[in-house]
Design a protein around this motif. Structure first.
Motif, PDB file in Angstrom:
ATOM      1  N   SER A  78      18.738 -28.821  44.854  1.00  0.00           N
ATOM      2  CA  SER A  78      17.753 -29.704  44.227  1.00  0.00           C
ATOM      3  C   SER A  78      17.722 -29.526  42.704  1.00  0.00           C
ATOM      4  CB  SER A  78      16.367 -29.442  44.818  1.00  0.00           C
ATOM      5  OG  SER A  78      15.994 -28.099  44.586  1.00  0.00           O
ATOM      6  N   ASN A  79      18.788 -28.977  42.152  1.00  0.00           N
ATOM      7  CA  ASN A  79      18.947 -28.776  40.704  1.00  0.00           C
ATOM      8  C   ASN A  79      17.929 -27.837  40.085  1.00  0.00           C
ATOM      9  OD1 ASN A  79      21.300 -30.258  40.342  1.00  0.00           O
ATOM     10  ND2 ASN A  79      20.152 -32.173  40.285  1.00  0.00           N
ATOM     11  N   ILE A  80      17.322 -26.955  40.865  1.00  0.00           N
ATOM     12  CA  ILE A  80      16.449 -25.913  40.327  1.00  0.00           C
ATOM     13  C   ILE A  80      17.351 -24.816  39.771  1.00  0.00           C
ATOM     14  CG2 ILE A  80      14.730 -24.159  40.912  1.00  0.00           C
ATOM     15  CD1 ILE A  80      13.667 -26.137  43.036  1.00  0.00           C
ATOM     16  N   GLN A  81      17.119 -24.405  38.536  1.00  0.00           N
ATOM     17  CA  GLN A  81      18.015 -23.486  37.849  1.00  0.00           C
ATOM     18  C   GLN A  81      17.703 -22.006  38.064  1.00  0.00           C
ATOM     19  OE1 GLN A  81      20.715 -24.804  36.125  1.00  0.00           O
ATOM     20  NE2 GLN A  81      19.958 -26.623  37.172  1.00  0.00           N
ATOM     21  N   LYS A  82      16.452 -21.680  38.391  1.00  0.00           N
ATOM     22  CA  LYS A  82      16.039 -20.283  38.569  1.00  0.00           C
ATOM     23  C   LYS A  82      15.345 -20.111  39.918  1.00  0.00           C
ATOM     24  CE  LYS A  82      17.166 -18.946  34.389  1.00  0.00           C
ATOM     25  NZ  LYS A  82      18.237 -18.027  34.152  1.00  0.00           N
ATOM     26  N   ARG A  83      15.571 -18.953  40.540  1.00  0.00           N
ATOM     27  CA  ARG A  83      14.938 -18.660  41.825  1.00  0.00           C
ATOM     28  C   ARG A  83      13.421 -18.630  41.672  1.00  0.00           C
ATOM     29  NH1 ARG A  83      18.919 -19.500  45.470  1.00  0.00           N
ATOM     30  NH2 ARG A  83      20.766 -18.333  44.897  1.00  0.00           N
ATOM     31  N   LYS A  84      12.719 -19.182  42.652  1.00  0.00           N
ATOM     32  CA  LYS A  84      11.256 -19.230  42.646  1.00  0.00           C
ATOM     33  C   LYS A  84      10.629 -18.078  43.416  1.00  0.00           C
ATOM     34  CE  LYS A  84      11.156 -23.118  40.428  1.00  0.00           C
ATOM     35  NZ  LYS A  84      10.774 -23.149  39.043  1.00  0.00           N
ATOM     36  N   ILE A  85      11.418 -17.439  44.286  1.00  0.00           N
ATOM     37  CA  ILE A  85      10.938 -16.333  45.108  1.00  0.00           C
ATOM     38  C   ILE A  85      11.996 -15.232  45.125  1.00  0.00           C
ATOM     39  CG2 ILE A  85       9.452 -17.744  46.603  1.00  0.00           C
ATOM     40  CD1 ILE A  85      11.747 -17.634  48.674  1.00  0.00           C
ATOM     41  N   SER A  86      11.642 -14.108  45.705  1.00  0.00           N
ATOM     42  CA  SER A  86      12.577 -13.000  45.896  1.00  0.00           C
ATOM     43  C   SER A  86      12.881 -12.864  47.386  1.00  0.00           C
ATOM     44  CB  SER A  86      11.970 -11.698  45.373  1.00  0.00           C
ATOM     45  OG  SER A  86      11.708 -11.783  43.997  1.00  0.00           O
ATOM     46  N   VAL A  87      14.067 -12.326  47.691  1.00  0.00           N
ATOM     47  CA  VAL A  87      14.477 -12.137  49.083  1.00  0.00           C
ATOM     48  C   VAL A  87      15.133 -10.772  49.205  1.00  0.00           C
ATOM     49  CG1 VAL A  87      15.967 -12.970  50.949  1.00  0.00           C
ATOM     50  CG2 VAL A  87      14.828 -14.614  49.452  1.00  0.00           C
ATOM     51  N   ASP A  88      14.734 -10.022  50.248  1.00  0.00           N
ATOM     52  CA  ASP A  88      15.409  -8.768  50.550  1.00  0.00           C
ATOM     53  C   ASP A  88      15.697  -8.697  52.048  1.00  0.00           C
ATOM     54  OD1 ASP A  88      12.966  -7.996  51.731  1.00  0.00           O
ATOM     55  OD2 ASP A  88      12.480  -6.555  50.170  1.00  0.00           O
ATOM     56  N   SER A  89      16.517  -7.722  52.430  1.00  0.00           N
ATOM     57  CA  SER A  89      16.895  -7.574  53.832  1.00  0.00           C
ATOM     58  C   SER A  89      15.877  -6.697  54.557  1.00  0.00           C
ATOM     59  CB  SER A  89      18.298  -6.970  53.938  1.00  0.00           C
ATOM     60  OG  SER A  89      18.352  -5.758  53.215  1.00  0.00           O
ATOM     61  N   VAL A  90      15.540  -7.085  55.762  1.00  0.00           N
ATOM     62  CA  VAL A  90      14.626  -6.310  56.603  1.00  0.00           C
ATOM     63  C   VAL A  90      15.443  -5.432  57.550  1.00  0.00           C
ATOM     64  CG1 VAL A  90      12.820  -6.450  58.373  1.00  0.00           C
ATOM     65  CG2 VAL A  90      12.845  -8.078  56.466  1.00  0.00           C
ATOM     66  N   THR A  91      16.521  -5.983  58.072  1.00  0.00           N
ATOM     67  CA  THR A  91      17.426  -5.274  58.982  1.00  0.00           C
ATOM     68  C   THR A  91      18.804  -5.248  58.334  1.00  0.00           C
ATOM     69  OG1 THR A  91      18.103  -7.306  60.097  1.00  0.00           O
ATOM     70  CG2 THR A  91      16.162  -6.165  61.000  1.00  0.00           C
ATOM     71  N   ASN A  92      19.791  -4.729  59.038  1.00  0.00           N
ATOM     72  CA  ASN A  92      21.166  -4.917  58.578  1.00  0.00           C
ATOM     73  C   ASN A  92      21.441  -6.415  58.625  1.00  0.00           C
ATOM     74  OD1 ASN A  92      21.970  -2.201  58.118  1.00  0.00           O
ATOM     75  ND2 ASN A  92      22.169  -1.909  60.319  1.00  0.00           N
ATOM     76  N   VAL A  93      21.963  -6.949  57.541  1.00  0.00           N
ATOM     77  CA  VAL A  93      22.131  -8.395  57.411  1.00  0.00           C
ATOM     78  C   VAL A  93      23.569  -8.715  57.043  1.00  0.00           C
ATOM     79  CG1 VAL A  93      21.462 -10.401  56.015  1.00  0.00           C
ATOM     80  CG2 VAL A  93      19.724  -8.775  56.756  1.00  0.00           C
ATOM     81  N   GLN A  94      24.093  -9.754  57.683  1.00  0.00           N
ATOM     82  CA  GLN A  94      25.372 -10.326  57.258  1.00  0.00           C
ATOM     83  C   GLN A  94      25.089 -11.733  56.774  1.00  0.00           C
ATOM     84  OE1 GLN A  94      28.437 -10.937  60.214  1.00  0.00           O
ATOM     85  NE2 GLN A  94      29.975 -11.262  58.643  1.00  0.00           N
TER      86      GLN A  94
END
Length: 124
Positions: A78-94
């Protein structure tokens, strides 16, 4: 490497698995943070991630959890240039990640239906 096939309709998950780049995360690792550039879109192949933001005191507020077979970081579509939120892993993630323009190009070339694309963007 598998090439684009004009006779087979793929779905969003298959596009990421065939043409994306795999990356592994251990529990608690940051995938991206608010303010980061939106140069990648991600597909969660295995595991669970958490989306969150910080309040005015700097406390983390969990927004929601995302499980496998879902997209994260779709802001570049949607042409948003910067992340609006943060994301981290809760479990082992692929994860599989791709540049958003490459992702859309692969969807078009491999006949991903608009319905399948919208399902991943809106419903999941």
């Amino acid at each position: 490497m598998i090439q684009d096939n004009k006779d087979i309709e793929l779905n969003v998950a298959e596009i990421f698995r065939l043409f994306g780049h795999a990356q592994q995360y251990s529990p608690g690792e940051i995938i991206f943070q608010k303010g980061d550039s939106t140069d990648k879109i991600y597909f969660v192949a295995k595991g669970r991630v958490r989306t969150y933001c910080l309040n005015e005191r700097g406390d983390e507020i969990t927004l929601f959890y995302i499980d496998e077979n879902q997209l994260i970081g779709s802001e570049p579509l949607s042409n948003i240039q910067k992340r609006k939120i943060s994301v981290d892993s809760v479990t082992n993630v692929q994860l599989y990640y791709m540049n958003a323009n490459v992702f859309l190009e692969k969807c078009i070339k491999n006949k991903v239906s608009i319905l399948n694309l919208m399902e991943f963007l809106l419903i999941k």
